[in-house]
Write an enzyme that holds these catalytic residues in place. Structure first.
Site, short mmCIF file in Angstrom:
data_model
loop_
_atom_site.label_atom_id
_atom_site.label_comp_id
_atom_site.label_asym_id
_atom_site.label_seq_id
_atom_site.Cartn_x
_atom_site.Cartn_y
_atom_site.Cartn_z
CB SER A 110 -11.24 7.16 -0.86
OG SER A 110 -11.69 6.05 -0.68
CD GLU B 159 -0.83 5.37 5.79
OE1 GLU B 159 -1.96 5.58 5.47
OE2 GLU B 159 -0.65 5.12 7.02
CG HIS C 205 -1.80 1.08 1.23
ND1 HIS C 205 -1.66 2.39 1.61
CD2 HIS C 205 -3.10 1.26 0.98
CE1 HIS C 205 -2.62 3.10 1.38
NE2 HIS C 205 -3.65 2.28 1.09
#
Ligand code: SF4
Length: 283
Positions: free
Chosen positions: A267, A131, A129
């Site tokens: 999101s 992040e 991912h």
């Protein structure tokens, strides 16, 4: 209103978190001025919103393409980036428009400080991912990333370490992981670094979803917090459907007169939830 007379309510606390609002505002401002803008990775894990911005000139590129770009502006999305990206940008005379979320930046700094203090670091987060890649990058790749406690069963862990979490993980799972590691005899300095934009929704959604016959949870399939929040909805209302776009709706999912609640991830754009509401009301 159509024959089905569905009563549809959108959860007003759903939709973009401030980190995503900030990144999209920044992108739109530059798009309006320049007509195009490069963005490293999907600006948000929501295909519908990405398409909307692409139509305004947003050009999504991957890391490999960044190495070949020169003298351009490139947006860093809310997930943040590893130090390597800043280095490449400097070498290639790229102007970074840094929309890293302040919550993520703070976590990057904490991890870097731990690393500089020679602590052993574990990060509870999803492999690969964006992040998490940025967080691991603060430790020169040394931090151990795991997304499931079972991955640690055979790992050779130090007797004491510092535990961090990706910002969008489930609170319950994080504390379960922490307790399990302590019960296995490790000395764990645990840092709950889950973003409150996610964990507060985690707390508030149950009270919303119990009021409806069915819940339409709207989210992109790649959204981590989308998965977490969907599970929260489903736990408290088993008639919860995960939907990414209008095309996934089907009249046969509903009964006339149903009360429907719509919720979404951090999101998920409000305009998409409104479109879904209008579609349901036309049945
Ligand atoms: S969920 Fe939290 S950490 Fe992630 S972008 Fe939104 S505000 Fe920032």
């Amino acid at each position: 209103m159509g024959n089905y007379q569905l009563q549809v309510t959108i959860d007003q606390d759903s939709g973009f978190c401030f980190g995503v609002v900030y990144a999209i505002d920044m992108a739109e401002e530059i798009l309006a001025e320049d007509g195009y803008l490069y963005c490293l990775g999907d600006i948000v894990h929501n295909d519908e919103e990405v398409e909307r911005l692409k139509a305004q000139g947003l050009r999504i590129i991957e890391h490999a393409e960044l190495a070949n770009l020169r003298n351009e502006k490139v947006l860093i999305r809310a997930h943040g980036e590893a130090p390597e990206t800043y280095k490449i940008a400097l070498e290639n005379n790229i102007t970074l428009i840094d929309a890293s979320c302040p919550v993520v930046l703070k976590l990057q700094n904490r991890i870097k400080t731990s690393y500089d203090n020679k602590e052993q670091i574990l990060i509870f987060g999803k492999h690969g991912h964006a992040e998490v890649v940025g967080l691991q990058g603060q430790t020169n790749g040394d931090a151990l990333v795991f997304q499931d406690i079972a991955e640690l069963d055979d790992a050779d862990l130090p007797s004491r370490f510092t535990l961090y979490s990706q910002t969008t993980k489930s609170m319950d799972k994080f504390y379960h992981v922490k307790d399990e590691l302590i019960s296995r005899g490790y000395e764990v300095k645990a840092n709950d670094t889950i973003c409150r934009q996610v964990s507060n929704r985690d707390k508030d959604l149950p009270a919303f979803v119990v009021n409806f016959n069915k819940i339409i949870f709207v989210s992109g399939k790649k959204s981590s917090n989308g998965k977490v929040l969907y599970e929260v909805c489903r736990k408290h209302n088993p008639n919860t459907y995960f939907v990414s776009s209008i095309s996934e709706l089907d009249k046969s999912m509903f009964n006339p007169g149903d009360k429907i609640g719509i919720a979404g991830a951090t999101s998920t754009p409000m305009w998409l939830m409104q479109q879904i509401k209008a579609e349901l009301e036309s049945y």
